[in-house]
Design an enzyme around this catalytic site. Structure first.
Site, short mmCIF file in Angstrom:
data_model
loop_
_atom_site.label_atom_id
_atom_site.label_comp_id
_atom_site.label_asym_id
_atom_site.label_seq_id
_atom_site.Cartn_x
_atom_site.Cartn_y
_atom_site.Cartn_z
CG ASP A 134 -11.56 -54.75 -30.40
OD1 ASP A 134 -12.31 -53.87 -30.86
OD2 ASP A 134 -11.47 -55.00 -29.19
CE LYS A 158 -15.71 -55.31 -36.23
NZ LYS A 158 -14.76 -55.74 -35.17
N GLY A 216 -15.64 -49.86 -31.45
CA GLY A 216 -14.58 -48.85 -31.58
C GLY A 216 -13.74 -49.26 -32.77
CG HIS A 217 -15.22 -50.09 -36.07
ND1 HIS A 217 -16.28 -50.27 -36.92
CD2 HIS A 217 -15.33 -51.04 -35.11
CE1 HIS A 217 -17.01 -51.29 -36.49
NE2 HIS A 217 -16.46 -51.77 -35.39
CD GLN A 247 -20.45 -54.94 -31.31
OE1 GLN A 247 -21.45 -55.01 -32.00
NE2 GLN A 247 -19.96 -53.78 -30.93
P1 GDP Z 1 -12.18 -53.06 -35.16
O1 GDP Z 1 -13.02 -52.82 -33.97
O2 GDP Z 1 -12.37 -54.42 -35.74
O3 GDP Z 1 -12.31 -51.99 -36.20
O4 GDP Z 1 -10.67 -53.03 -34.65
P2 GDP Z 1 -10.03 -51.95 -33.62
O5 GDP Z 1 -9.80 -50.68 -34.33
O6 GDP Z 1 -10.78 -51.92 -32.35
O7 GDP Z 1 -8.67 -52.70 -33.27
C1 GDP Z 1 -7.75 -53.03 -34.24
C2 GDP Z 1 -6.40 -52.41 -33.87
O8 GDP Z 1 -5.41 -52.92 -34.73
C3 GDP Z 1 -6.38 -50.90 -34.08
O9 GDP Z 1 -5.51 -50.35 -33.15
C4 GDP Z 1 -5.85 -50.76 -35.49
O10 GDP Z 1 -5.22 -49.52 -35.73
C5 GDP Z 1 -4.86 -51.88 -35.53
N1 GDP Z 1 -4.62 -52.51 -36.83
C6 GDP Z 1 -5.53 -52.91 -37.76
N2 GDP Z 1 -4.91 -53.59 -38.74
C7 GDP Z 1 -3.60 -53.63 -38.40
C8 GDP Z 1 -2.45 -54.24 -38.99
O11 GDP Z 1 -2.51 -54.90 -40.02
N3 GDP Z 1 -1.26 -54.06 -38.34
C9 GDP Z 1 -1.16 -53.33 -37.20
N4 GDP Z 1 0.03 -53.19 -36.63
N5 GDP Z 1 -2.22 -52.77 -36.61
C10 GDP Z 1 -3.43 -52.94 -37.21
P1 IMO Z 2 -15.76 -53.71 -32.26
O1 IMO Z 2 -16.83 -53.34 -33.23
C1 IMO Z 2 -14.48 -56.05 -28.82
C2 IMO Z 2 -17.51 -57.01 -25.82
C3 IMO Z 2 -17.35 -56.40 -24.45
C4 IMO Z 2 -17.95 -57.49 -23.59
C5 IMO Z 2 -19.11 -57.97 -24.45
C6 IMO Z 2 -20.46 -57.34 -24.11
O2 IMO Z 2 -14.84 -52.61 -31.92
O3 IMO Z 2 -15.07 -54.97 -32.68
P2 IMO Z 2 -21.50 -54.93 -24.52
O4 IMO Z 2 -21.03 -53.58 -24.09
O5 IMO Z 2 -21.64 -55.09 -25.99
O6 IMO Z 2 -22.72 -55.38 -23.79
O7 IMO Z 2 -20.32 -55.93 -24.05
O8 IMO Z 2 -18.78 -57.65 -25.79
N1 IMO Z 2 -17.53 -56.06 -26.95
C7 IMO Z 2 -16.51 -55.88 -27.80
N2 IMO Z 2 -15.28 -56.41 -27.80
N3 IMO Z 2 -14.87 -55.24 -29.83
C8 IMO Z 2 -16.11 -54.71 -29.85
O9 IMO Z 2 -16.56 -53.98 -30.89
C9 IMO Z 2 -16.99 -55.00 -28.79
N4 IMO Z 2 -18.25 -54.66 -28.51
C10 IMO Z 2 -18.58 -55.32 -27.39
O10 IMO Z 2 -15.99 -56.17 -24.15
O11 IMO Z 2 -17.04 -58.56 -23.48
MG MG Z 3 -12.83 -52.28 -31.98
#
Ligand code: GDP
Ligand code: IMO
Ligand code: MG
Length: 423
Positions: A13, A16, A40-41, A224
């Site tokens: 999270d 990416k 979840g991206h 991840q």
């Molecule tokens: P990922 O799994 O690495 O793609 O990240 P996620 O989408 O799960 O979580 C990142 C969160 O931060 C999301 O809600 C994005 O919309 C938000 N986000 C990403 N970059 C920025 C940033 O530079 N500023 C802010 N405020 N939000 C960001």
């Molecule tokens: P993205 O790509 C954050 C975490 C889960 C748990 C552990 C194992 O959005 O960054 P799993 O379901 O993979 O067996 O869970 O890994 N986890 C993540 N945490 N971002 C993710 O993906 C994750 N994918 C798995 O919360 O701690």
């Molecule tokens: Mg994510």
């Protein structure tokens, strides 16, 4: 551009999705090589929020080819649901722009049932998985009992093999005291999904190599993060795949010598969702970010645990991934703070150390050593050029570069596509 791997430097999270989306403009092919629908991206463009789980975020750009590589575990129902949702948002997905590896392993309903059963059994030692069946699916793969995506193109074989697997897994499921997976109903549902997915299934290693030969640029979208890696993460509180840069090669069939660049994505602070140690965890930062409506999981909606930036972890992640560059996201999350801390070492039983220990007990025994920085106390979200950042923000970033040994090339100051600054 060049062939580039994007990975997470923390516990997932990191942003990416947003960074991959930004770089995709210069790419021809976007590849997912590990993980499954646990990812979840989030990508926000023109006010529309897209959440990608299995489909590479390159799908949001017309005329980019997207590949789900052999290292991914594919939930056929999950991907169909995701396709439907994206299509309802106006995204074009066809057998021409989305290719799925024949050798990707399938996540089946019994994997999800087992995921829940195993978590329940772990009690207060639970990992806090996403419940998407990831661990059991990879376990079947490694144990050599899995079903691969190529079977989606061979319904006769699929039917027989799947029925056998459901019956076999149901023994474990029933023994764990949960409801058995209905055999015939599941077989019919998977066969129906197979029909829809079959046109996408191909040898994606060949697709990638042909693209490389034609001089195209590949972008690997990591899922991840480094500390969720099955080998390098905070085991056992990790996911079940290699989330670090090496996983992009094994998970796609593109060899290491064809990779030109690795970009590690890192929040300006730290978050973690799920259980496990977190040295710089700080509830005040968590409360602040949650009150801003931020840091809730994109897949499960869970509130993420939050804390200060841990430069020890990030430096080690830069090393493990061979990262040339850092993309720092969410710098704007620190806008309101008077004082900003960075952890630059740990104290473990009286000794100062500069790398993360390998056991959970040792990580839990570490005390963070912080350095303090003055906050910039300005809204950064509307800044258009790096040069216009307040000096205090620039100083913070310079210090992050010094501590981690990587150059910051991209900077996120808001969630939208246009809130990324090139450094
Ligand atoms: P990922 O799994 O690495 O793609 O990240 P996620 O989408 O799960 O979580 C990142 C969160 O931060 C999301 O809600 C994005 O919309 C938000 N986000 C990403 N970059 C920025 C940033 O530079 N500023 C802010 N405020 N939000 C960001
Ligand atoms: P993205 O790509 C954050 C975490 C889960 C748990 C552990 C194992 O959005 O960054 P799993 O379901 O993979 O067996 O869970 O890994 N986890 C993540 N945490 N971002 C993710 O993906 C994750 N994918 C798995 O919360 O701690
Ligand atoms: Mg994510």
């Amino acid at each position: 551009m060049s062939n580039t791997i994007v990975v997470g430097a923390q516990w997932g999270d990191e942003g990416k999705g947003k960074i991959v989306d930004f770089i995709t403009e210069q790419a021809d092919l976007v590849v997912r090589a590990a993980g499954g629908s646990n990812a979840g991206h989030t990508v926000i463009n023109n006010g529309i929020k897209y959440i990608l789980h299995l489909i590479p975020s390159g799908i949001l750009w017309e005329d980019k080819l997207c590949v789900i590589g052999n290292g991914v575990v594919l939930d056929p129902f999950g991907i169909l649901e995701e396709m439907a949702k994206l299509r309802s948002q106006g995204v074009k997905i066809t057998a021409e722009n989305l290719k799925i590896s024949e050798t990707a392993h399938l996540v089946m309903p019994y994997h999800k049932a087992l995921d829940h059963a195993r978590e329940a059994k772990r009690g207060d030692k639970k990992i806090g998985t996403t419940g998407r069946g990831i661990g059991p699916a990879y376990a079947d793969k490694i144990e050599r009992g899995g079903l691969r995506a190529v079977l989606l193109t061979q319904p006769d074989v699929l039917e027989v093999e799947l029925r056998e697997r459901i019956i076999q897994h149901n023994e474990t499921i029933v023994a764990a005291g949960i409801e058995a997976v209905p055999v015939e109903e599941t077989v019919q549902k998977v066969l129906a999904a197979a029909k829809e997915l079959a046109p996408h299934i191909t040898n994606t290693a060949v697709v990638c190599h042909e693209a490389i030969q034609a001089g195209k640029n590949l972008l690997f979208e990591g899922a991840q993060g480094t500390y969720l890696d099955i080998d390098h993460g905070t085991y056992p509180f990790v996911t079940s795949s290699n989330t670090t840069s090496g996983g992009a090669c094994t998970g796609s069939g593109v060899p290491p010598r064809m990779i030109d660049k690795v970009v590690a994505v890192c929040k300006a602070y730290t978050t973690r969702v799920g259980s496990g140690p977190f040295i710089t965890e700080n509830d005040d930062i968590g409360d602040m970010l949650h009150n801003m409506g931020r840091e809730f999981g994109a897949t499960t909606g869970r509130a993420r645990r939050c804390g200060w930036l841990d430069a020890v972890m990030v430096r080690y992640a830069v090393m493990i991934n061979g990262a040339d560059e850092l993309a720092i996201t969410n710098l704007d999350g620190l806008d309101g703070l008077e004082e900003i801390k960075i952890c630059n070492a740990y104290k473990l039983r009286g000794e100062v150390i500069h790398y993360p220990p390998s056991t959970i007990a040792d990580i839990e025994a570490c005390e963070p050593i912080y350095e303090s920085h003055q906050g910039w106390k300005k809204d950064l979200s509307q800044i258009k050029n790096f040069a216009d950042l307040p000096d205090l923000a620039k100083a913070y970033l310079k210090r992050v570069e010094e501590l981690t040994g990587a150059r910051i090339s991209l900077l996120g100051i808001g969630p939208s596509r246009d809130q990324t600054l090139v450094v």
